[in-house]
Design an enzyme around this catalytic site. Structure first.
Site, mmCIF file in Angstrom:
data_model
loop_
_atom_site.group_PDB
_atom_site.id
_atom_site.type_symbol
_atom_site.label_atom_id
_atom_site.label_comp_id
_atom_site.label_asym_id
_atom_site.label_seq_id
_atom_site.Cartn_x
_atom_site.Cartn_y
_atom_site.Cartn_z
ATOM 1 C CG ASN A 121 -0.390 -0.050 2.518
ATOM 2 O OD1 ASN A 121 0.533 -0.982 2.831
ATOM 3 N ND2 ASN A 121 -0.875 0.653 3.398
ATOM 4 C CB CYS A 176 -5.183 -1.310 -1.895
ATOM 5 S SG CYS A 176 -6.563 -0.162 -1.129
ATOM 6 C CB CYS A 204 -10.772 -2.338 0.425
ATOM 7 S SG CYS A 204 -10.094 -1.894 -1.051
ATOM 8 C CD GLU A 241 -5.397 -6.006 -0.824
ATOM 9 O OE1 GLU A 241 -5.837 -6.431 -0.041
ATOM 10 O OE2 GLU A 241 -5.113 -4.834 -0.993
ATOM 11 C CD GLU A 282 -1.585 5.022 4.616
ATOM 12 O OE1 GLU A 282 -2.337 4.129 5.275
ATOM 13 O OE2 GLU A 282 -1.102 6.192 5.370
ATOM 14 C CB CYS A 329 -8.557 -4.607 -3.197
ATOM 15 S SG CYS A 329 -7.392 -3.195 -3.100
#
Length: 141
Positions: free
Chosen positions: A47, A58, A91, A60, A49, A94
């Site tokens: 990830n 993210c 999430c 994934e 940010e 993803c």
């Protein structure tokens, strides 16, 4: 349901290594992911940010981007490593991105403690986590 001992170890190590490189200065929630494809290749991501949150990538999706960049398109397993005590699942966005490339796949969700020791493992299926994935007519891959 636990994977047999030693199963998916290269994928797990790739996800753990990616997690170590995560950029999470806001949430401090570092995530690593690794995809195994039909070709037997492993693609990892972490990830990243961003202060705007909406621009955050993210783990994934980062792994999917690496896979596509390498010319691969057929993931069969996704390993996700997060902080413990319980594993985190992908999430919703993803899940949908993974579903773009596979109707179903095995997910290995792993939680680590602060020392990097695995404290929990859980398996799931993408189709169970996203039973009604959005689909348009099949694109050429």
């Amino acid at each position: 349901m636990s994977p047999r001992p030693g199963a998916l170890e290269p994928e797990l190590e790739a996800a753990r290594a990616a997690r170590a490189n995560a950029y999470a200065p806001y949430s401090h929630y570092r995530v690593g992911a690794a995809l195994l494809t039909r070709r037997g290749r492993i693609y990892a991501g972490c990830n990243v940010e961003n202060a705007t949150y909406g621009a955050t990538s993210c783990a994934e999706r980062s792994a999917v981007t690496a896979m596509v960049t390498a010319g691969d398109r057929a993931p069969i397993v996704c390993v996700v490593v997060t902080a413990g005590p319980t594993p985190g699942a992908p999430c919703g966005i993803c899940r949908q991105v993974l579903a773009e490339f596979a109707r179903d796949m095995k997910l290995l969700l792993v939680a680590e403690d602060d020392r990097g020791r695995v404290v929990a493992r859980k398996t799931a299926r993408l189709a169970a986590l996203l039973p009604q994935a959005f689909r348009l007519a099949s694109p050429r891959r």
